[in-house]
Design a protein around this motif. Sequence first.
Motif, PDB file in Angstrom:
ATOM      1  N   ARG A   1       0.808  -1.225   0.000  1.00 19.79           N
ATOM      2  CA  ARG A   1       0.000   0.000   0.000  1.00 19.79           C
ATOM      3  C   ARG A   1       0.841   1.276   0.000  1.00 19.79           C
ATOM      4  NH1 ARG A   1      -2.767  -4.240   0.030  1.00 19.79           N
ATOM      5  NH2 ARG A   1      -5.009  -4.257   0.451  1.00 19.79           N
TER       6      ARG A   1
ATOM      7  N   GLU B   1      -0.316   4.285  -2.027  1.00 23.44           N
ATOM      8  CA  GLU B   1      -1.399   5.137  -1.531  1.00 23.44           C
ATOM      9  C   GLU B   1      -0.913   6.310  -0.674  1.00 23.44           C
ATOM     10  OE1 GLU B   1      -4.176   4.333  -2.730  1.00 23.44           O
ATOM     11  OE2 GLU B   1      -4.339   2.150  -2.931  1.00 23.44           O
TER      12      GLU B   1
ATOM     13  N   THR C   1      -8.056   4.211   4.016  1.00 20.59           N
ATOM     14  CA  THR C   1      -8.315   2.811   4.328  1.00 20.59           C
ATOM     15  C   THR C   1      -9.746   2.711   4.827  1.00 20.59           C
ATOM     16  OG1 THR C   1      -7.566   0.871   5.593  1.00 20.59           O
ATOM     17  CG2 THR C   1      -7.496   2.993   6.726  1.00 20.59           C
TER      18      THR C   1
END
Length: 219
Positions: free
Chosen positions: A120, A123, A169
């Motif tokens: 991730r 992100e 998230t």
Amino acid sequence: MGVKELSQVFVERQIREEINQKEKNEKCGYKNIKVIFDWIAAFLGLIFFLPILALFSILIKIESRGPVFYTQERVGLNGEIFLIYKLRSMFVNAEEQGPQWAKKNDTRITRVGMFIRKTRIDEIPQFINILKGEMSLIGPRPERPFFTQQFNNEIPGFNERIKVKPGLTGWAQVNGGYEINPKEKLELDLFYINNVSLYLDFHILIKTFNVIVTGNGAR
């Protein structure tokens, strides 16, 4: 209706109004705390992850031609369109044939891209979106306008997701991530929307760290 019955109706109405007001106050307090926490977390997150961003920016540039960062239209709160920021994880010609839903073992993803998607890291630039007020740390992941319209036509109620600010998230991400289909994503997002609380947000953060470490749900 007698005096006693009228009195009972009045009391019950007062109780309902007090309960509704209490719920409104709790939601207002929750939203204020969340806005402050979002800003602090995003600001500190950018500072903390700056060396990691710098490292993977170099690796992305070495592996394939094209920009390090890229922006993409997403649907935000109440349908407002905004540009989301990401580290580029695909080749620059990834969508020559139009928008495509990411697949497992997607050949459009670079080797560096595979790693930063799994962890991730791609992100991280969305902390900027949080500082701009376009996103929250926790909430339903924002979809692209093309897929939002498509899924809403196929799955009634899909647009219920845009009643709250999208997040970096969310409950769907830590309970399936990229592996779940749009209908399952909607069910998980609606669970979050209907049960928002500081406790649930904290629980999602803990599960997010587990997803980052294990790479579960990545593709």
